[in-house]
Design an enzyme around this catalytic site. Sequence first.
Site, PDB file in Angstrom:
ATOM      1  N   TYR A 202      32.086  61.661  44.647  1.00  0.00           N
ATOM      2  CA  TYR A 202      32.900  62.580  43.844  1.00  0.00           C
ATOM      3  C   TYR A 202      32.522  64.008  44.198  1.00  0.00           C
ATOM      4  CZ  TYR A 202      34.286  65.208  39.610  1.00  0.00           C
ATOM      5  OH  TYR A 202      34.802  66.123  38.726  1.00  0.00           O
TER       6      TYR A 202
ATOM      7  N   HIS B  11      30.799  70.463  27.902  1.00  0.00           N
ATOM      8  CA  HIS B  11      31.810  70.424  28.959  1.00  0.00           C
ATOM      9  C   HIS B  11      33.217  70.077  28.494  1.00  0.00           C
ATOM     10  CE1 HIS B  11      32.860  70.734  33.072  1.00  0.00           C
ATOM     11  NE2 HIS B  11      31.746  70.268  33.583  1.00  0.00           N
TER      12      HIS B  11
ATOM     13  N   SER C 217      33.832  67.795  42.774  1.00  0.00           N
ATOM     14  CA  SER C 217      34.707  68.451  41.808  1.00  0.00           C
ATOM     15  C   SER C 217      35.517  69.552  42.476  1.00  0.00           C
ATOM     16  CB  SER C 217      33.859  69.051  40.678  1.00  0.00           C
ATOM     17  OG  SER C 217      34.668  69.725  39.749  1.00  0.00           O
TER      18      SER C 217
END
Length: 655
Positions: free
Chosen positions: A486, A372, A488
Site C-alpha cells: 500500500y 485520522h 497512500s
Amino acid sequence: MTLTKLLARKRHIHVQSCFSVCRRLKSSEDYEYIQRSKVPTFHFQASLPRLPIPELEKTCERYLAAQQPLLKSGEFEKTKDHVSKFREAEGKELHEKLKEIDKQNKHTSYISEPWFDMYLRDRVPLPINYNPLIVIMNNPEPEYNDQVIRASNMLISSLRFMKSLRAEILEPEVFHLNPKKSDTDTFRTVTRLLPSSISWYGAYLFKAFPLDMSQYGNLFNATRIPEVGKDRLFQNKSAKHTLVMRKGHFYIFDVLDRDGNILKPNDILACMKYIAHDNVPPAEYPIGVLTAGNRDSWAQTRKHLESIGNSEVFNLIDSSFFNICLDDVELKDDRMLMVRNFLHGDGCNRWFDKSFSLLFSKDGITAINFEHSWGDGVAVLRYLQDVFKDSSKKPYIHPDTQPSNIDASKHVQRLDFKLDDTARNAVNEAKKLYEAFYSSLDFNIMEFLNFGKKVCKNHQVSPDSVMQLGFQLAFYKQAGKCVATYESCSTAAFKHGRTETMRPCTLATKAFCEAVTAQNKPSNAELRQMIDNCSKVHGQLTKDAAMGQGFDRHLFALRRLAEQRGGPMPTLFEDPAYASINHNILSTSTLSSDAVIAGAFGPVVKDGYGIAYSIFKDRLGTIVSNYPPHRDGKDFTECLRSSFQDIYDVLHRAK
C-alpha cells in the site's frame, strides 16, 4: 499663541493620534492573523471538480494488473474468472447504483461518507493503528527550543492560523505545476475576480490546481467521541480555551478574550509557565490512557464516567482548540526514543481522541500526533508548515520575554475527574493492556547516505519509484516473494477527496527483483532499463491514483453497497486473492516537507511492516515498525540497505 496656530497644533495632535491608533490597529491585526490572502480561503471550493467514479472495465483491468505479480498462474486464472463474472453481472449493477447515488449527492464525493464510516466503525485502538506521528524540525535558534517558549509560540501561531482560516483569509491550498508562472500576484488577482463557481477553471488556465480544503475546519475544537459500535465526531467552534496535559493532569485556559482576540503573548506565557511549574505528582489514575484502548471498551467506560458526574469535564476537553502535551522526558535527539515517545508513549499524558495534539519533550523537541478519521495528511501538513514557519520566523515569545503579572492560578483551571472503584479499575486495566500493546511493537531506523533526489534527478528516475523499488527488493530478499503493498496517494484535487491506494508492487518491480537476485544476473544495461521501466510504470500508477483512477476505493464502495443490499456477496469479494491484496504486508507513506524531521506509524496487519519514509536531497530515510515475531524488522532494514546499494550501483555503473 494665535487661534490659527492653536487650531493647527490641535489638528497636528489629532492626526498624530489617528496615526497612532491606526498603527496599533494594524499591529493588533498583524498579531491576530497568520496570513491575509488576496484570494478567500474557500474561493475555489464551489468549482472543484468532483471525484470521478472510474469506469468498471478500467477498475477490473487495474485490479488484475495489481494481482498478477502476487498470484501463481493457476490462482490468477481463477481470479480472472471472478473478475469477468463481476464485470458482466453483479459488478455492473452495483456500479450503476453507485453512479446513481453519486448523482444525488453532488455536494460531496462517492468515497467521503463510506470512508468516514470505515474509520469510525473500526474498534481497534487509535494509537499505532491509526494516529500517525510527525516530528517537527527544531527552531533554528536553539534558545527558542525551551519547552515553554516553544509551546507558547506554537500555540500563538496555531491560533493565528485558526483565526485566518475562519476569517477566510488563509491562503488557499493550490498545487502549482509551474510556480514561476502561477504562484504570482497576477494569478491571485485574476482568480479572485472570478466567481467561485468558475474560479477553479481560471486557476487551471495557469496550470495551477486548487485542492480541497473541506477538512481544514475539522482541525480545531474537534474530538472523536467513542460510542459502542461506531464513534462520532464532535465540534464546538464557540469554545475559547485550549487543553494542556502534564503528568497525566488536564489544564484549560481561555486563549481568546470575550471579543475573540488572542490573549497577549506574555499572558499566554504566564499561563503556560504556571502549568509547566505546577508542583503536582503524576496522576495516580491518568484518564488519558483510556483513549488508547479498544473503542467499545472506552465507550462503555466513558459512559460510566459521565454517569458519576464528569460530563462537564469531558465537554471542556472535547471542545478545546487542540491538545498540548508537556512531557517530562528528555529526548536529546535520540531518534528511537523520539519515535516511541511521540507515536505511542505510555498513554498517561495523551488524549488520542483530539483532532490533533502538539507534543513537547522536556528539551523542546516537538511533534504532532493526530486522529485520522476527520482528515488526511494534506491538511495536517499545511497547518504544520505554516505554524512552524510562523513560530520560527515571527515568534512572539522570546528567551527574555517576561510573563505578565496576571494571577495565572485564576486563569488556568485544572480539571479533576470524579472516580469510583469501577473507574479506577478501568484505568488500571487500560494501562496494562496498552503497555502490552505498545511493548509488542518494534522499530528499526535506516538512513542511506549519498543517494537522494539529486542522484535520482541526474539519472532521470522518480525518487519515489526508487524508494518503492527498494521496499519491494528488500522484502523479496528477505522472504523470496512479492506481497500486497500500500502506498497512500491523496485525491485532494477533487471535492471531498480523501486518499487512493497506489499499488507499487508491479510486474516491472517483480521482474527487477528476480533479475537482480539471480545467480546469472542480466547485464548492468539491462538492469538499468528495468529500473527505468519501474519508474515509468510507477509514475503512471501515481498519476492515475491522484486523478481518482485507482481501483481500491471503487471496489471498496461497490463492496459496501453489496453488503448493504444483503444476500450472497459477489464471488470477486469472496475470492481469497481479494482478501490477500487487502492484507497489506507493506504499508508505506511519506510526507515531504522542510518542516519535518521524520514520521512514523504502525503496521496495518500483525505480520506486516509500517514504513514511513523520507526522500531528501542527498539521503534516503526510513522508520520501519513491525510486531515480532511475525516479522523481523532488523533483518528487513538490513535487506533494505542492501537493496538501495544494489539500485545505486546499477544507476552509477550505467553511466
